[in-house]
Design an enzyme around this catalytic site. Structure first.
Site, PDB file in Angstrom:
ATOM      1  N   HIS A  37       0.839  -1.206   0.000  1.00 15.89           N
ATOM      2  CA  HIS A  37       0.000   0.000   0.000  1.00 15.89           C
ATOM      3  C   HIS A  37       0.875   1.258   0.000  1.00 15.89           C
ATOM      4  CE1 HIS A  37      -2.796  -2.890   2.161  1.00 15.89           C
ATOM      5  NE2 HIS A  37      -3.544  -2.483   1.168  1.00 15.89           N
ATOM      6  N   ASP A 152      -3.608  -7.375  -7.592  1.00 13.60           N
ATOM      7  CA  ASP A 152      -5.010  -7.620  -7.924  1.00 13.60           C
ATOM      8  C   ASP A 152      -5.186  -7.329  -9.416  1.00 13.60           C
ATOM      9  OD1 ASP A 152      -6.441  -8.009  -5.137  1.00 13.60           O
ATOM     10  OD2 ASP A 152      -4.935  -6.454  -4.913  1.00 13.60           O
ATOM     11  N   SER A 187       0.242  -8.948   1.259  1.00  9.66           N
ATOM     12  CA  SER A 187      -1.215  -8.906   1.274  1.00  9.66           C
ATOM     13  C   SER A 187      -1.674  -8.863   2.725  1.00  9.66           C
ATOM     14  CB  SER A 187      -1.769 -10.182   0.614  1.00  9.66           C
ATOM     15  OG  SER A 187      -3.135 -10.345   0.950  1.00  9.66           O
TER      16      SER A 187
HETATM   17  O1  PAF Z   1      -7.911  -3.557  -3.411  1.00 13.97           O
HETATM   18  C1  PAF Z   1      -8.607  -3.212  -2.437  1.00 13.97           C
HETATM   19  O2  PAF Z   1      -8.118  -3.028  -1.310  1.00 13.97           O
HETATM   20  C2  PAF Z   1     -10.103  -2.984  -2.627  1.00 13.97           C
HETATM   21  O3  PAF Z   1     -10.643  -3.929  -3.481  1.00 13.97           O
HETATM   22  C3  PAF Z   1     -10.451  -1.545  -3.082  1.00 13.97           C
HETATM   23  C4  PAF Z   1      -9.875  -1.226  -4.451  1.00 13.97           C
HETATM   24  C5  PAF Z   1      -9.940  -0.548  -2.058  1.00 13.97           C
HETATM   25  C6  PAF Z   1     -11.977  -1.389  -3.179  1.00 13.97           C
HETATM   26  O4  PAF Z   1     -12.604  -1.647  -1.951  1.00 13.97           O
END
Ligand code: PAF
Length: 282
Positions: A37, A152, A187
């Site tokens: 992130h 993803d 993850s």
């Molecule tokens: O990838 C994620 O964490 C979620 O699917 C997202 C894009 C924030 C949508 O809730």
């Protein structure tokens, strides 16, 4: 960094930045932040003057038997990480703020074809929930760009198609997978693994890497994929799917060169996903 809980406060804060003609980047997340992130925040930081992160565990994208209740919620730690990474605004609404009339009567966005099969096959309705909340966040924040992780892969494809089909005026930035030293893709769901399962987990990446090398060397896909499936099973995984697709997630044909190998597999309580892009030989 300011944390905002309601839509009116978010709009007010963003109006101020827009009046100053500042470029706004959005990083949507479900929290429980890790270095994957933070790579999204860093990419956003490089390309915009204002970085808005969101934390929302979106109930609309979880199936009835999935991990919505168990999904880790770690707001205080996440706030500290975002602040250190240079995020300007955090929008962390509750479900009533985004879905005031409940989930059953919620208008939804469905992105055909690319949402089907792979994770969409194993998790019916999942990508409708993702597309709906992401479209909502695009409308609320109206960013110039938004960053999503390539882990993803199908989600990124769904979002790119939604943006094209609905003419959202923003750029989607895909950010490469961040891996632990042993290859495991980072993850939030890795946190569900026991110590013993965590030792096994990198076998997913190793198996995909071996299959990618064999495919790039010209071996026939079918035996390579069935051997990889078997290797995952032998390691203790229960594979959901392991597929070779064209980069746009269409089927691989005789002329496909740019491809992607995608897998989802259960290991104990966790469902792990990973993918590797590859170039098929002529
Ligand atoms: O990838 C994620 O964490 C979620 O699917 C997202 C894009 C924030 C949508 O809730």
């Amino acid at each position: 960094m300011r944390t905002l809980r309601d839509i009116a406060a978010l709009r007010e804060a963003l109006d101020d930045h827009r009046r100053r003609d500042q470029r706004i980047a959005l990083v949507p997340t479900m929290g429980n932040l890790h270095d994957g992130h933070l790579a999204l925040v860093a990419a956003a930081r490089r390309q915009a003057e204002v970085v808005v992160a969101t934390i929302f565990v979106n109930p609309l994208q979880f199936g009835p038997n999935e991990d919505l209740a168990a999904y880790p919620r770690t707001l205080a730690e996440d706030q500290a990480k975002l602040e250190a990474a240079g995020c300007d605004l955090l929008f962390a609404p509750d479900s009533a703020a985004l879905y005031p009339h409940g989930l059953d009567h919620q208008t939804q966005v469905r992105v055909p074809q690319v949402s089907e099969g792979l994770c969409g096959g194993a998790r019916p309705g999942h990508f409708d929930g993702v597309a709906t909340v992401v479209a909502m966040l695009f409308n609320l924040v109206q960013p110039h760009l938004a960053c999503f992780g390539e882990k993803d892969y199908q989600q990124l494809a769904v979002i790119r198609k939604m943006v094209a089909d609905l003419h959202f005026p923003l750029e989607i930035v895909g950010v490469p997978i961040v891996r632990a030293e042993d290859g495991l893709a980072l993850s939030s769901r890795n946190g569900y693994l026991s110590d013993a399962e965590r030792q096994v987990a990198p076998a997913l990446y190793r198996t995909l890497s071996r299959a990618r090398d064999a495919l790039e060397a010209g071996e026939a896909p079918e035996p390579v994929l069935s051997e990889a499936n078997e290797a995952l099973r032998q390691s203790g995984f229960a594979p959901d799917y392991l597929e070779l697709r064209a980069r746009d997630l269409g089927p691989v044909t005789a002329t496909t060169r740019e491809a992607v190998l995608l897998a989802a597999a259960r290991l104990g309580p966790a469902r792990l996903i990973d993918n590797l892009t590859l170039t098929l030989p002529t």
